[in-house]
Design a protein around this motif. Structure first.
Motif, PDB file in Angstrom:
ATOM      1  N   ARG A 151       0.824  -1.212   0.000  1.00 46.94           N
ATOM      2  CA  ARG A 151       0.000   0.000   0.000  1.00 46.94           C
ATOM      3  C   ARG A 151       0.858   1.262   0.000  1.00 46.94           C
ATOM      4  NH1 ARG A 151      -3.264  -0.707   5.158  1.00 46.94           N
ATOM      5  NH2 ARG A 151      -4.235   1.261   4.572  1.00 46.94           N
ATOM      6  N   ILE A 152       1.955   1.246   0.750  1.00 46.76           N
ATOM      7  CA  ILE A 152       2.843   2.408   0.773  1.00 46.76           C
ATOM      8  C   ILE A 152       3.597   2.531  -0.554  1.00 46.76           C
ATOM      9  CG2 ILE A 152       4.897   3.398   1.875  1.00 46.76           C
ATOM     10  CD1 ILE A 152       3.851   2.265   4.537  1.00 46.76           C
ATOM     11  N   MET A 153       4.020   1.411  -1.122  1.00 43.78           N
ATOM     12  CA  MET A 153       4.672   1.437  -2.432  1.00 43.78           C
ATOM     13  C   MET A 153       3.748   2.055  -3.478  1.00 43.78           C
ATOM     14  SD  MET A 153       6.522  -2.322  -2.273  1.00 43.78           S
ATOM     15  CE  MET A 153       6.845  -2.413  -4.043  1.00 43.78           C
ATOM     16  N   ASP A 154       2.467   1.702  -3.427  1.00 42.84           N
ATOM     17  CA  ASP A 154       1.496   2.279  -4.357  1.00 42.84           C
ATOM     18  C   ASP A 154       1.416   3.800  -4.196  1.00 42.84           C
ATOM     19  OD1 ASP A 154       0.870  -0.175  -5.433  1.00 42.84           O
ATOM     20  OD2 ASP A 154      -0.968  -0.443  -4.248  1.00 42.84           O
ATOM     21  N   LYS A 155       1.471   4.253  -2.958  1.00 38.55           N
ATOM     22  CA  LYS A 155       1.356   5.686  -2.686  1.00 38.55           C
ATOM     23  C   LYS A 155       2.536   6.478  -3.254  1.00 38.55           C
ATOM     24  CE  LYS A 155      -2.522   6.277  -0.475  1.00 38.55           C
ATOM     25  NZ  LYS A 155      -3.554   7.222  -0.977  1.00 38.55           N
ATOM     26  N   VAL A 156       3.740   5.910  -3.166  1.00 36.74           N
ATOM     27  CA  VAL A 156       4.917   6.635  -3.675  1.00 36.74           C
ATOM     28  C   VAL A 156       5.231   6.271  -5.116  1.00 36.74           C
ATOM     29  CG1 VAL A 156       5.896   6.876  -1.369  1.00 36.74           C
ATOM     30  CG2 VAL A 156       6.582   4.935  -2.789  1.00 36.74           C
ATOM     31  N   GLY A 157       4.504   5.300  -5.681  1.00 32.61           N
ATOM     32  CA  GLY A 157       4.660   4.971  -7.083  1.00 32.61           C
ATOM     33  C   GLY A 157       5.813   4.050  -7.416  1.00 32.61           C
ATOM     34  N   ARG A 158       6.095   3.092  -6.530  1.00 30.42           N
ATOM     35  CA  ARG A 158       7.163   2.136  -6.819  1.00 30.42           C
ATOM     36  C   ARG A 158       6.587   0.732  -6.951  1.00 30.42           C
ATOM     37  NH1 ARG A 158      10.802  -1.522  -4.726  1.00 30.42           N
ATOM     38  NH2 ARG A 158       9.993  -1.448  -2.583  1.00 30.42           N
ATOM     39  N   LYS A 159       7.119  -0.031  -7.904  1.00 34.47           N
ATOM     40  CA  LYS A 159       6.745  -1.428  -8.072  1.00 34.47           C
ATOM     41  C   LYS A 159       7.976  -2.302  -7.857  1.00 34.47           C
ATOM     42  CE  LYS A 159       3.043  -0.447 -11.378  1.00 34.47           C
ATOM     43  NZ  LYS A 159       2.523  -0.728 -12.742  1.00 34.47           N
ATOM     44  N   GLY A 160       7.718  -3.575  -7.543  1.00 28.14           N
ATOM     45  CA  GLY A 160       8.838  -4.493  -7.384  1.00 28.14           C
ATOM     46  C   GLY A 160       8.845  -5.184  -6.042  1.00 28.14           C
ATOM     47  N   ILE A 161      10.040  -5.439  -5.517  1.00 25.19           N
ATOM     48  CA  ILE A 161      10.239  -6.189  -4.283  1.00 25.19           C
ATOM     49  C   ILE A 161       9.738  -5.389  -3.074  1.00 25.19           C
ATOM     50  CG2 ILE A 161      11.986  -7.174  -2.731  1.00 25.19           C
ATOM     51  CD1 ILE A 161      13.696  -7.680  -5.239  1.00 25.19           C
ATOM     52  N   CYS A 162       9.084  -6.091  -2.144  1.00 25.70           N
ATOM     53  CA  CYS A 162       8.741  -5.489  -0.850  1.00 25.70           C
ATOM     54  C   CYS A 162       9.959  -5.592   0.061  1.00 25.70           C
ATOM     55  CB  CYS A 162       7.556  -6.217  -0.206  1.00 25.70           C
ATOM     56  SG  CYS A 162       5.977  -5.897  -0.966  1.00 25.70           S
ATOM     57  N   TYR A 163      10.522  -4.458   0.412  1.00 23.94           N
ATOM     58  CA  TYR A 163      11.672  -4.445   1.306  1.00 23.94           C
ATOM     59  C   TYR A 163      11.246  -4.143   2.740  1.00 23.94           C
ATOM     60  CZ  TYR A 163      14.742  -4.281  -2.798  1.00 23.94           C
ATOM     61  OH  TYR A 163      15.399  -4.568  -3.973  1.00 23.94           O
ATOM     62  N   ASP A 164      12.023  -4.679   3.669  1.00 21.07           N
ATOM     63  CA  ASP A 164      11.873  -4.329   5.086  1.00 21.07           C
ATOM     64  C   ASP A 164      12.975  -3.338   5.421  1.00 21.07           C
ATOM     65  OD1 ASP A 164      11.515  -4.176   7.808  1.00 21.07           O
ATOM     66  OD2 ASP A 164      11.216  -6.322   8.077  1.00 21.07           O
ATOM     67  N   TYR A 165      12.595  -2.199   6.024  1.00 18.14           N
ATOM     68  CA  TYR A 165      13.557  -1.153   6.365  1.00 18.14           C
ATOM     69  C   TYR A 165      13.784  -1.091   7.878  1.00 18.14           C
ATOM     70  CZ  TYR A 165      12.236   0.131   1.628  1.00 18.14           C
ATOM     71  OH  TYR A 165      11.969   0.108   0.271  1.00 18.14           O
ATOM     72  N   GLY A 166      13.426  -2.151   8.553  1.00 15.79           N
ATOM     73  CA  GLY A 166      13.649  -2.286   9.978  1.00 15.79           C
ATOM     74  C   GLY A 166      14.235  -3.663  10.216  1.00 15.79           C
ATOM     75  N   PRO A 167      14.136  -4.209  11.383  1.00 16.18           N
ATOM     76  CA  PRO A 167      13.502  -3.618  12.570  1.00 16.18           C
ATOM     77  C   PRO A 167      14.465  -2.693  13.301  1.00 16.18           C
ATOM     78  CG  PRO A 167      14.286  -5.812  13.069  1.00 16.18           C
ATOM     79  CD  PRO A 167      14.585  -5.589  11.622  1.00 16.18           C
ATOM     80  N   SER A 168      14.012  -2.191  14.431  1.00 20.06           N
ATOM     81  CA  SER A 168      14.858  -1.347  15.276  1.00 20.06           C
ATOM     82  C   SER A 168      16.092  -2.136  15.746  1.00 20.06           C
ATOM     83  CB  SER A 168      14.041  -0.884  16.486  1.00 20.06           C
ATOM     84  OG  SER A 168      14.824  -0.116  17.352  1.00 20.06           O
ATOM     85  N   PRO A 169      17.236  -1.450  15.850  1.00 15.44           N
ATOM     86  CA  PRO A 169      17.485  -0.035  15.600  1.00 15.44           C
ATOM     87  C   PRO A 169      17.556   0.291  14.103  1.00 15.44           C
ATOM     88  CG  PRO A 169      19.183  -1.010  17.038  1.00 15.44           C
ATOM     89  CD  PRO A 169      18.424  -2.129  16.426  1.00 15.44           C
ATOM     90  N   THR A 170      17.056   1.466  13.772  1.00 13.43           N
ATOM     91  CA  THR A 170      17.176   1.980  12.422  1.00 13.43           C
ATOM     92  C   THR A 170      18.188   3.116  12.398  1.00 13.43           C
ATOM     93  OG1 THR A 170      15.285   3.401  12.888  1.00 13.43           O
ATOM     94  CG2 THR A 170      14.846   1.363  11.693  1.00 13.43           C
ATOM     95  N   ILE A 171      18.737   3.370  11.226  1.00 14.19           N
ATOM     96  CA  ILE A 171      19.642   4.503  11.034  1.00 14.19           C
ATOM     97  C   ILE A 171      18.943   5.445  10.075  1.00 14.19           C
ATOM     98  CG2 ILE A 171      21.994   5.228  10.496  1.00 14.19           C
ATOM     99  CD1 ILE A 171      22.731   2.189  10.481  1.00 14.19           C
ATOM    100  N   TRP A 172      18.644   6.650  10.525  1.00 10.08           N
ATOM    101  CA  TRP A 172      17.840   7.568   9.720  1.00 10.08           C
ATOM    102  C   TRP A 172      18.576   8.871   9.464  1.00 10.08           C
ATOM    103  CZ3 TRP A 172      12.802   6.697  12.977  1.00 10.08           C
ATOM    104  CH2 TRP A 172      12.137   5.563  12.492  1.00 10.08           C
TER     105      TRP A 172
END
Length: 273
Positions: A151-172
């Motif tokens: 759903r978030i990929m659709d919102k920003v307009g990206r197709k392809g692999i679902c990536y995980d950008y976590g879990p904590s700790p994250t580097i932002w």
């Protein structure tokens, strides 16, 4: 302005765990990276009086963003991801209080050439474990992950692999969060708390916006800590004969999620974590 801060968002119920995390930071923080703690407003005095440590500061959540605590899970996501509003650091490592370091760490573990690493992977280890333990779960965590990511990929307009950008700790990077604010939220007249209420995954918003905007170079990195999401996952790990030394080969620390680990007082002696 700092190049990088360690940042903990916590509250009174997690005080004991937070102290353990802070102790581990003092023990293993070889480059003396500064630490900032944010707590629920009503808990601020308690933390100030009971934390004896050389901190960068302990602040109230409302100093970051004044937002009513309606849903605790979504509330903490909002606080964690809005640190850019304070303009005190270029980047930060966002730590949960149910985590702690188990070996020496340095600025170079989080930054390369002044650019922060990005946690990005496909969560294959976790999903492999879930595939053989599906009967223990009422809902399918992988399906939920793929649904919210899609759903978030659709919102920003990206197709392809679902990536995980976590879990904590994250580097932002605050460059990414500020660009997201200006060129997505403000440009579309979207209120960030409302966005998190509808799509509750700040990790995914950060990662997807970075892939779209390329505000900073993407230097991929696997998760920093070994995360135990579930009690059974932790027990299975113990049965396989693992202990601190085997975890240290690949991770800087451990996360024992607080939704189950408060009752697990025996684990520290069991595997000496």
């Amino acid at each position: 302005m700092e190049k990088l801060l360690l940042f903990i968002k916590t509250y009174r119920n997690d005080f004991e765990s937070c102290v353990k995390l802070i102790d581990s930071i003092h023990l293993f923080n070889k480059d003396n990276i500064k630490l900032l703690i944010s707590v629920n407003d009503e808990d601020h005095t308690f933390f100030k009086q009971n934390l004896q440590t050389d901190l960068f500061d302990i602040i109230k959540d409302s100093e970051i963003i004044d937002y009513e605590n309606k849903d605790p899970w979504q509330y903490q996501q909002i606080i964690k991801s809005q640190l850019h509003r304070l303009n005190i650091t270029e980047n930060y490592v966002c730590l949960d209080s149910d985590s702690y370091f188990i070996k020496d760490f340095y600025l170079s573990d989080f930054i390369q050439d002044d650019v922060p690493y990005t946690i990005i992977h496909q969560q294959k280890e976790m999903f492999s474990w879930l595939s053989i333990n599906r009967k223990h779960f009422k809902d399918d965590p992988k399906k939920y992950f793929e649904d919210i990511s899609g759903r978030i990929m659709d919102k920003v307009g990206r197709k392809g692999i679902c990536y995980d950008y976590g879990p904590s700790p994250t580097i932002w990077s605050n460059k990414v969060w500020k660009d997201f604010q200006e060129n997505y939220l403000d440009a579309n007249n979207i209120n960030y708390p409302d966005l998190i209420h509808e799509f509750p995954s700040e990790f995914t918003w950060y990662g997807e916006w970075l892939l779209k905007s390329r505000v900073i170079p993407l230097f991929p990195k696997e998760p920093l800590f070994k995360v135990f999401h579930y009690k059974k996952q932790f027990h299975d790990f113990i049965k396989e004969g693992h202990a601190r030394e085997s975890i240290k080969e690949n991770y800087l620390g451990v996360v024992l999620q607080s939704n189950w680990n408060r009752e697990q007082k025996w684990y520290q002696k069991k595997i000496k974590l």
